[in-house]
Write a protein that holds these residues in place. Structure first.
Motif: not given
Length: 684
Positions: A238-246, A411-415
């Motif tokens: 979530t530091s690179i792909d933020p998820i919010v509560a809604k 462990a690895v993901v696209h930006r």
């Protein structure tokens, strides 16, 4: 990709390794308590029952977890115990998991399709005396197993959460989920404050959940994952792909799989995500459209199935609609290529793109339920570049991830601005990557698992004393610094001309076709230990059809058929698959092109041990079961007859001899004037 100085951690069985430290200070039940206190009325999860969504607030979620936790105490569950959960995704699955963790116990998830020896292996390895089961089907399996094992059975209680069909069952070990909750409330009234102490005593490094490995070559191992393992993965993702509560997430994959534990459970609690449960498997697509999730994770087969659905619908449309979609798709495809490579769109790009999206690609997203998607992920197996490109062209931010159960699935993901259709991206923050012998991918982070349950030897082989995880996969970094995964290290083979390849690479090339569901490729007469490819030992394939797309194609061609076996034997279908394989061969070097193939009379089935529950082919089983087909493909014959057991609805079993045609591509050529099929169309 450099971590802070490592610290030592250990699992229950005593394995110790140096690992990067984590910043997680709470367990998952402690996160639940915090969410219930901060947002008591906000919806934590919702389940569709009888066509109506039934919401559950964070406060009610916490209350039911506490009731069931107290109820488990009355069944003798204590700190350090392991409880098994067997069934499809329901709120009760998560309630049971969080309840166990509240006590300092943990859960092992079992796939609802698991049978016999697989069930026995997991239950006895975990020492699970209590099993939480979904419904009559799962209860029947457990009761049968309990009776067969007799005195050797360790089952003491089976708690079911769907009572339909179980009203007349009188087995003493059966308990209704709600009855356990009732007993828990009564016990809590006599022991106020006790559970609060247990939750407070929880530590992030405690065992939280056990996930089984895929078990393609042997019985699955039980991987121990701590709260810190899962939550630090959620923190880094979530530091690179933020998820919010809604944000909304639709849970359609088994909780026994690390993929669902990764997003629905860990990210769900870390971010306060709302989890939605479809009514049943038949309503998943409609429920997905109704919810419109913001975040989604699915293995390649789901995305391929979605593309197949689009292909069928577009092929059934009139010529004008097809032309309009083709025009819009070409525009959005070009703009997606610019966007994923980090290039800026011009004003004209945005203007023409909005028109193309409105008339062509947005309606497709709406039909698939992907209109609100911010980002979605695929993993577990490679996704075809054409499929990957299609979803970006229609405006879906799909990204490949790489990981294993042993590192919490990712462990690895696209930006967002660096999506490559042939790579799996870059390491997550806090994840180190290096290459070992033979280019083996090795990973280290705070998400590396505690070890295999009661299997120190296997753990020591998998994790070095310095905390590096041996993935068993071969790979390399491309020019952009993205990780490219070749295949399992043991499956990388050298052809006669020195070409390095893997069977999975070729198999995935074939499976990029919408008409091919599975393929098993081999050279010579061996599957598990292939020899170099040469003229005497051509590359061959056993292929199974995708019933939905091939059936739609057959209907369009006015080709009548009855069963899958009948469809797979049609000469026209053989010609269809021959062209698809010939197209795939164009992208392969001459020495590793498929020269002969057969269409199997049936689909691969996990109940027959031919594929795993996560749909990975068990090559050794295929080699043994279909040895006669393999030998025929490696020879010069053009047909092979096999014996197959056919089970009818009345339970009777009949042995039938089934002739299978072997198609030789050596003299085959694609019909003149026929161009490559558009990725969005099933028409040739």
């Amino acid at each position: 990709m450099t971590a802070a100085p490592p610290t030592g951690t250990a699992n229950r069985s005593g394995f110790t390794a140096d690992r990067p430290p984590h910043s997680i200070t709470k367990t998952m039940p402690q996160y639940l308590d915090a969410l219930a206190a901060a947002h008591p009325e906000r919806v934590a999860m919702q389940e569709k029952r009888y066509g109506i969504w039934q919401p559950m607030s964070w406060a009610l979620y916490r209350e039911r977890v506490r009731d069931f936790a107290h109820g488990l105490v009355t069944l003798g569950v204590t700190r350090g115990d392991i409880v098994a959960v067997l069934g499809d995704n329901r709120p009760e699955w998560l309630i049971a998991e969080l309840a166990c963790q509240s006590l300092g116990a943990s859960v092992v998830g079992i796939y609802p399709t698991s049978l016999g020896s697989e069930l026995t292996h997991i239950l006895h390895t975990a020492g699970a005396r209590v099993v939480v089961a979904e419904d009559q089907e799962q209860v029947d399996k457990l009761l049968r197993l309990h009776a067969e094992l007799g005195a050797d059975s360790i089952l003491e209680h089976i708690v079911f959460y769907d009572p339909h069909g179980l009203e007349q069952y009188t087995d003493e070990i059966l308990l209704d989920f709600t009855d356990v909750e009732d007993a828990g409330r009564a016990w809590a009234a006599e022991n106020p404050g006790w559970l609060d102490e247990q939750i407070a005593a929880g530590h992030p490094d405690d065992l939280a959940v056990i996930c089984t490995t895929s078990g393609t070559t042997s019985k699955p191992k039980l991987a121990e994952l701590s709260h810190a393992n899962l939550l630090s993965m959620a923190e880094h993702l979530t530091s690179i792909d933020p998820i919010v509560a809604k944000d909304r997430y639709v849970s359609i994959l088994p909780f026994a799989w690390i993929g669902e534990q990764m997003l629905a459970v860990a990210c769900g609690l870390y971010c306060g995500l709302t989890i939605s449960f479809p009514e049943d498997a038949t309503t998943q697509k409609a429920d997905l459209r109704e919810i419109g999730p913001d975040v989604m994770f699915a293995p390649p087969r789901i995305w391929e199935s979605m593309l197949s659905e689009v292909q069928v619908r577009i092929d059934e449309a009139g010529p004008i609609k097809r032309a309009i979609f083709g025009w819009g798709y070409d525009i959005t495809d070009r703009l997606a290529s610019k966007r994923t490579s980090g290039r800026r769109l011009s004003g004209w790009d945005r203007f023409i793109g909005s028109i193309a999206d409105a008339v062509a690609t947005r309606p497709v997203r709406e039909q698939l339920g992907l209109t609100r998607i911010k980002r979605c992920y695929t993993g577990g197996a490679p996704l075809g570049p054409d499929v990957f490109q299609f979803f970006h062209a229609i405006g879906v931010n799909l990204k490949q991830i790489y990981g294993q159960t042993e590192i919490c699935g990712i462990a690895v993901v696209h930006r967002d601005d660096g999506v490559s259709y042939t790579s799996v991206g870059e390491p997550l923050p806090g994840t180190e990557l290096q290459f070992g012998d033979k280019q083996e991918i090795m990973l280290r982070s705070s998400s590396v698992f505690r070890g295999y349950h009661l299997n120190d030897a296997a753990t020591a082989e998998t994790v070095t004393p310095q905390g590096w995880l041996h993935t068993g996969d071969a790979g390399y970094l491309d020019e952009a610094g993205h990780l490219v995964v070749v295949d399992r290290l043991k499956d990388v083979v050298t052809a006669a001309d020195g070409t390095m390849y893997s069977h999975a690479f070729i198999e995935n090339k074939l499976k990029f076709s919408p008409y091919i569901e599975e393929s098993v490729v081999f050279a010579g007469t061996g599957v598990t230990d292939p020899e170099a490819v040469d003229a005497e030992h051509p590359m061959c394939a056993i292929v199974t059809l995708d019933p939905a797309t091939v059936s739609a194609w057959a209907e369009h061609q006015k080709l009548s058929f009855t069963t899958y076996t009948d469809l797979a034997s049609k000469p026209e279908v053989y010609e269809l698959i021959a062209e698809e394989i010939a197209r795939a061969n164009e992208d392969l070097t001459a020495t590793i092109r498929i020269r002969r193939f057969v269409l199997l009379h049936k689909q691969f089935d996990p109940d027959d041990d031919e594929i795993t529950r996560t749909r990975k082919v068990r090559r050794s089983v295929i080699a043994e079961r279909y040895g006669s087909i393999i030998e025929a493909l490696a020879s010069e014959v053009d047909e092979v007859t096999i014996s197959a057991a056919i089970t009818y609805q009345d339970g009777s079993v009949v042995e039938r001899s089934i002739p299978l045609r072997i198609f030789d591509l050596e003299s085959y050529t694609v019909p003149a004037g026929r161009g490559r099929r558009k990725v969005w169309s099933g028409r040739q």
